[in-house]
Design an enzyme around this catalytic site. Structure first.
Site, PDB file in Angstrom:
ATOM      1  N   GLY A  46       0.409   8.001   9.179  1.00 14.87           N
ATOM      2  CA  GLY A  46       0.577   6.919   8.211  1.00 14.87           C
ATOM      3  C   GLY A  46       1.907   6.253   8.483  1.00 14.87           C
ATOM      4  CG  HIS A 135       6.888   5.523   2.430  1.00 17.51           C
ATOM      5  ND1 HIS A 135       8.233   5.757   2.635  1.00 17.51           N
ATOM      6  CD2 HIS A 135       6.233   6.465   3.149  1.00 17.51           C
ATOM      7  CE1 HIS A 135       8.378   6.805   3.435  1.00 17.51           C
ATOM      8  NE2 HIS A 135       7.201   7.262   3.766  1.00 17.51           N
TER       9      HIS A 135
HETATM   10  O1  K2U Z   1       4.772   8.000   5.988  1.00 16.68           O
HETATM   11  C1  K2U Z   1       5.145   8.738   6.897  1.00 16.68           C
HETATM   12  O2  K2U Z   1       6.334   9.050   7.069  1.00 16.68           O
HETATM   13  C2  K2U Z   1       4.111   9.389   7.814  1.00 16.68           C
HETATM   14  C3  K2U Z   1       3.834  10.732   7.203  1.00 16.68           C
HETATM   15  C4  K2U Z   1       2.538  10.665   6.468  1.00 16.68           C
HETATM   16  C5  K2U Z   1       2.163  11.971   5.849  1.00 16.68           C
HETATM   17  C6  K2U Z   1       3.103  12.882   5.372  1.00 16.68           C
HETATM   18  C7  K2U Z   1       2.668  14.083   4.816  1.00 16.68           C
HETATM   19  C8  K2U Z   1       1.323  14.363   4.719  1.00 16.68           C
HETATM   20  C9  K2U Z   1       0.405  13.449   5.191  1.00 16.68           C
HETATM   21  C10 K2U Z   1       0.833  12.265   5.764  1.00 16.68           C
HETATM   22  C11 K2U Z   1       3.866  11.853   8.266  1.00 16.68           C
HETATM   23  O3  K2U Z   1       5.133  12.009   8.779  1.00 16.68           O
HETATM   24  S1  K2U Z   1       2.855  11.631   9.615  1.00 16.68           S
HETATM   25  C12 K2U Z   1       3.190  13.170  10.458  1.00 16.68           C
HETATM   26  C13 K2U Z   1       2.086  14.121  10.141  1.00 16.68           C
HETATM   27  C14 K2U Z   1       1.132  14.300  11.117  1.00 16.68           C
HETATM   28  C15 K2U Z   1       0.037  15.120  10.837  1.00 16.68           C
HETATM   29  C16 K2U Z   1      -0.093  15.742   9.593  1.00 16.68           C
HETATM   30  C17 K2U Z   1       0.873  15.542   8.604  1.00 16.68           C
HETATM   31  C18 K2U Z   1       1.967  14.731   8.883  1.00 16.68           C
HETATM   32 ZN    ZN Z   2       6.899   9.001   4.858  1.00 20.16          ZN
END
Ligand code: K2U
Ligand code: ZN
Length: 187
Positions: A46, A135
């Site tokens: 995301g 966010h």
């Molecule tokens: O918004 C962001 O910073 C991307 C986030 C999104 C996210 C965070 C926690 C749980 C679900 C989504 C993540 O850093 S993306 C990295 C990631 C990859 C696989 C699984 C969970 C998080």
């Molecule tokens: Zn984030």
């Protein structure tokens, strides 16, 4: 398309609520394409506009091939149990913590062609949507941590933030995740 710089914790843009999009222009469609490319390069699932320094109410997600651009998303309902899971954030690298969220979410948004749609999601997609919509409201996952845990992660961040002068994280192409079909944005 380009890989954009990611803003990290400390940049005030991450705390500013975003503004709804009035007109979806070609420039915004290019921003959405660049956000997907940046997200893939940073191996995220995301990415929200404030994370690339923009104040529009736009986020993109791609969880196990379920790929959406959400413009002016509104959470209509949350339901199910409250689940606890570890979260991270591309804007707070190498910091993780357990966050409790409702297991299911229904969101209404516009796609990049301006068509309104509703989506009900649970598990990782449901959590990701909630993380991204936060966010857009200037909220970060660390806001949900216990005061003690938040103190611990913030002191850890104090040290690592020196790697990000100007609160900028440059996403290197060698970090690139496996190839995605960026140009097919299903809505
Ligand atoms: O918004 C962001 O910073 C991307 C986030 C999104 C996210 C965070 C926690 C749980 C679900 C989504 C993540 O850093 S993306 C990295 C990631 C990859 C696989 C699984 C969970 C998080
Ligand atoms: Zn984030």
């Amino acid at each position: 398309m380009s890989i954009l710089d990611i803003r990290v914790l400390g940049d005030p843009v991450l705390r500013k609520p975003t503004k709804p999009v009035a007109t979806i222009t070609d420039e915004l469609r290019k921003l959405i394409a660049d956000m997907f490319e940046t997200m893939y390069a940073a191996e995220g699932i995301g990415l929200a506009a404030p994370q690339v320094g923009r104040t529009e109410r736009i986020t993109v997600v791609d969880v196990e091939g379920k790929k959406y651009a959400l413009i002016n998303p509104q959470i209509l309902e949350t339901s199910g149990s409250i689940d606890k899971a570890e979260e991270g954030c591309l804007s707070i690298p190498d910091i993780y913590g357990d966050v409790e969220r409702p297991s299911e979410v229904t969101v209404r948004a516009l796609d990049e062609n301006g068509n309104e749609y509703e989506l009900t999601a649970n598990e990782l997609l449901g959590r990701c949507i909630q993380h991204e919509v936060d966010h857009l409201d200037g909220r970060l996952f660390i806001d949900y941590l216990s005061p003690l845990k938040r103190k611990a992660v913030l002191s850890k961040w104090e040290k690592s933030k020196e790697e990000y002068p100007g609160y900028i994280r440059k996403v290197r192409t060698e970090e690139r995740g496996e190839h995605h079909h960026e140009n097919e944005t299903e809505m």
